[in-house]
Design a protein around this motif. Structure first.
Motif, PDB file in Angstrom:
ATOM      1  N   LEU A 191       1.631  11.590   4.423  1.00 33.57           N
ATOM      2  CA  LEU A 191       1.934  11.773   5.840  1.00 33.57           C
ATOM      3  C   LEU A 191       1.804  13.234   6.260  1.00 33.57           C
ATOM      4  N   ILE A 192       2.265  14.134   5.415  1.00 33.19           N
ATOM      5  CA  ILE A 192       2.126  15.572   5.707  1.00 33.19           C
ATOM      6  C   ILE A 192       0.646  15.941   5.737  1.00 33.19           C
ATOM      7  N   TRP A 193      -0.109  15.458   4.759  1.00 35.64           N
ATOM      8  CA  TRP A 193      -1.546  15.734   4.671  1.00 35.64           C
ATOM      9  C   TRP A 193      -2.262  15.225   5.920  1.00 35.64           C
ATOM     10  N   ALA A 194      -1.927  14.000   6.343  1.00 32.68           N
ATOM     11  CA  ALA A 194      -2.552  13.433   7.544  1.00 32.68           C
ATOM     12  C   ALA A 194      -2.222  14.280   8.776  1.00 32.68           C
ATOM     13  N   LEU A 195      -0.989  14.736   8.884  1.00 34.40           N
ATOM     14  CA  LEU A 195      -0.602  15.582  10.018  1.00 34.40           C
ATOM     15  C   LEU A 195      -1.393  16.883  10.021  1.00 34.40           C
ATOM     16  N   VAL A 196      -1.541  17.489   8.870  1.00 31.80           N
ATOM     17  CA  VAL A 196      -2.304  18.740   8.769  1.00 31.80           C
ATOM     18  C   VAL A 196      -3.760  18.502   9.190  1.00 31.80           C
ATOM     19  N   VAL A 197      -4.352  17.419   8.746  1.00 38.00           N
ATOM     20  CA  VAL A 197      -5.745  17.103   9.121  1.00 38.00           C
ATOM     21  C   VAL A 197      -5.852  16.911  10.632  1.00 38.00           C
ATOM     22  N   VAL A 198      -4.905  16.188  11.214  1.00 37.19           N
ATOM     23  CA  VAL A 198      -4.941  15.955  12.661  1.00 37.19           C
ATOM     24  C   VAL A 198      -4.779  17.268  13.419  1.00 37.19           C
ATOM     25  N   ILE A 199      -3.893  18.132  12.950  1.00 43.13           N
ATOM     26  CA  ILE A 199      -3.697  19.426  13.607  1.00 43.13           C
ATOM     27  C   ILE A 199      -4.962  20.267  13.526  1.00 43.13           C
ATOM     28  N   LYS A 200      -5.618  20.246  12.367  1.00 45.49           N
ATOM     29  CA  LYS A 200      -6.815  21.074  12.190  1.00 45.49           C
ATOM     30  C   LYS A 200      -8.037  20.518  12.909  1.00 45.49           C
ATOM     31  N   LYS A 201      -8.210  19.192  12.891  1.00 46.06           N
ATOM     32  CA  LYS A 201      -9.474  18.616  13.357  1.00 46.06           C
ATOM     33  C   LYS A 201      -9.396  17.873  14.680  1.00 46.06           C
ATOM     34  N   ARG A 202      -8.203  17.514  15.121  1.00 45.10           N
ATOM     35  CA  ARG A 202      -8.108  16.668  16.317  1.00 45.10           C
ATOM     36  C   ARG A 202      -6.764  16.907  16.993  1.00 45.10           C
ATOM     37  N   ARG A 203      -6.728  17.806  17.907  1.00 46.63           N
ATOM     38  CA  ARG A 203      -5.457  18.201  18.519  1.00 46.63           C
ATOM     39  C   ARG A 203      -5.149  17.451  19.805  1.00 46.63           C
ATOM     40  N   GLU A 204      -5.515  16.219  19.876  1.00 44.95           N
ATOM     41  CA  GLU A 204      -5.230  15.410  21.057  1.00 44.95           C
ATOM     42  C   GLU A 204      -3.765  14.981  21.024  1.00 44.95           C
ATOM     43  N   PRO A 205      -3.119  14.894  22.190  1.00 38.18           N
ATOM     44  CA  PRO A 205      -1.693  14.538  22.226  1.00 38.18           C
ATOM     45  C   PRO A 205      -1.367  13.199  21.556  1.00 38.18           C
ATOM     46  N   LYS A 206      -2.192  12.167  21.796  1.00 42.27           N
ATOM     47  CA  LYS A 206      -1.918  10.852  21.207  1.00 42.27           C
ATOM     48  C   LYS A 206      -1.990  10.912  19.683  1.00 42.27           C
ATOM     49  N   ALA A 207      -3.015  11.558  19.152  1.00 42.51           N
ATOM     50  CA  ALA A 207      -3.161  11.672  17.696  1.00 42.51           C
ATOM     51  C   ALA A 207      -2.020  12.482  17.090  1.00 42.51           C
ATOM     52  N   LEU A 208      -1.629  13.545  17.763  1.00 50.98           N
ATOM     53  CA  LEU A 208      -0.507  14.357  17.268  1.00 50.98           C
ATOM     54  C   LEU A 208       0.785  13.551  17.268  1.00 50.98           C
ATOM     55  N   LEU A 209       1.052  12.829  18.348  1.00 48.47           N
ATOM     56  CA  LEU A 209       2.265  12.018  18.421  1.00 48.47           C
ATOM     57  C   LEU A 209       2.278  10.952  17.336  1.00 48.47           C
ATOM     58  N   LEU A 210       1.138  10.282  17.149  1.00 51.24           N
ATOM     59  CA  LEU A 210       1.059   9.244  16.114  1.00 51.24           C
ATOM     60  C   LEU A 210       1.208   9.812  14.710  1.00 51.24           C
ATOM     61  N   SER A 211       0.898  11.088  14.531  1.00 46.43           N
ATOM     62  CA  SER A 211       1.036  11.721  13.220  1.00 46.43           C
ATOM     63  C   SER A 211       2.433  12.276  12.979  1.00 46.43           C
ATOM     64  N   ILE A 212       3.083  12.726  14.040  1.00 45.54           N
ATOM     65  CA  ILE A 212       4.424  13.312  13.908  1.00 45.54           C
ATOM     66  C   ILE A 212       5.493  12.226  13.835  1.00 45.54           C
ATOM     67  N   LEU A 213       5.308  11.146  14.574  1.00 45.26           N
ATOM     68  CA  LEU A 213       6.316  10.101  14.684  1.00 45.26           C
ATOM     69  C   LEU A 213       6.742   9.497  13.339  1.00 45.26           C
ATOM     70  N   PRO A 214       5.842   9.153  12.423  1.00 47.66           N
ATOM     71  CA  PRO A 214       6.309   8.591  11.144  1.00 47.66           C
ATOM     72  C   PRO A 214       7.190   9.559  10.361  1.00 47.66           C
ATOM     73  N   LEU A 215       6.852  10.835  10.397  1.00 44.02           N
ATOM     74  CA  LEU A 215       7.677  11.825   9.698  1.00 44.02           C
ATOM     75  C   LEU A 215       9.056  11.930  10.338  1.00 44.02           C
ATOM     76  N   ALA A 216       9.102  11.919  11.660  1.00 40.84           N
ATOM     77  CA  ALA A 216      10.392  11.966  12.354  1.00 40.84           C
ATOM     78  C   ALA A 216      11.219  10.724  12.029  1.00 40.84           C
ATOM     79  N   LEU A 217      10.570   9.572  11.981  1.00 33.56           N
ATOM     80  CA  LEU A 217      11.288   8.334  11.695  1.00 33.56           C
ATOM     81  C   LEU A 217      11.866   8.316  10.289  1.00 33.56           C
ATOM     82  N   ILE A 218      11.212   8.978   9.345  1.00 31.18           N
ATOM     83  CA  ILE A 218      11.761   9.073   7.988  1.00 31.18           C
ATOM     84  C   ILE A 218      13.115   9.765   8.025  1.00 31.18           C
ATOM     85  N   PHE A 219      13.205  10.871   8.748  1.00 35.88           N
ATOM     86  CA  PHE A 219      14.462  11.607   8.805  1.00 35.88           C
ATOM     87  C   PHE A 219      15.516  10.852   9.610  1.00 35.88           C
ATOM     88  N   ILE A 220      15.100  10.183  10.670  1.00 32.13           N
ATOM     89  CA  ILE A 220      16.041   9.403  11.473  1.00 32.13           C
ATOM     90  C   ILE A 220      16.604   8.235  10.660  1.00 32.13           C
TER      91      ILE A 220
END
Length: 118
Positions: free
Chosen positions: A25-54
């Motif tokens: 999940l961290i790796w996927a987030l880093v790839v999305v940040i580097k290669k595709r900084r669209e809001p939807k892609a960023l949200l979809l990448s950040i949300l699973p990590l946030a849900l783990i902590f929640i």
């Protein structure tokens, strides 16, 4: 679900697949940040990590909330695997697929360990 009281080796074995999921999940987030900084892609990448902590927060406090959040988390991982496989960037679909498989194996390992502890 595996509760405390076991050996450190059992704790590691129970969570080794979760570690794989977390790294993917961290790796996927880093790839999305580097290669595709669209809001939807960023949200979809950040949300699973946030849900783990929640879900970790709710695990011992409100088990029903923990389970409901986990179902949403699992569905989101499957959605992300399909979505990023179709839209890219290239390795993210496979990383989310690895996360789905790792989550299934993590759940299975907790189930096996809980049966061993009975």
């Amino acid at each position: 679900m595996h509760r405390g009281g076991g050996s450190p080796q059992l704790f590691f074995i129970a969570h080794v697949f979760f570690l794989v999921v977390f790294v993917a999940l961290i790796w996927a987030l880093v790839v999305v940040i580097k290669k595709r900084r669209e809001p939807k892609a960023l949200l979809l990448s950040i949300l699973p990590l946030a849900l783990i902590f929640i879900t970790t927060y709710f695990a011992t406090r409100i088990p029903a909330a923990h389970q409901a959040i986990n179902l949403f988390y699992d569905a989101l991982l499957v959605f992300n695997a399909v979505y990023f496989s179709k839209t890219g960037p290239r390795p993210t679909g496979m990383l989310y697929l690895a996360s789905v498989i790792g989550t299934i194996l993590d759940f299975s390992m907790h189930f096996v360990i809980s049966r061993m502890m009975q």
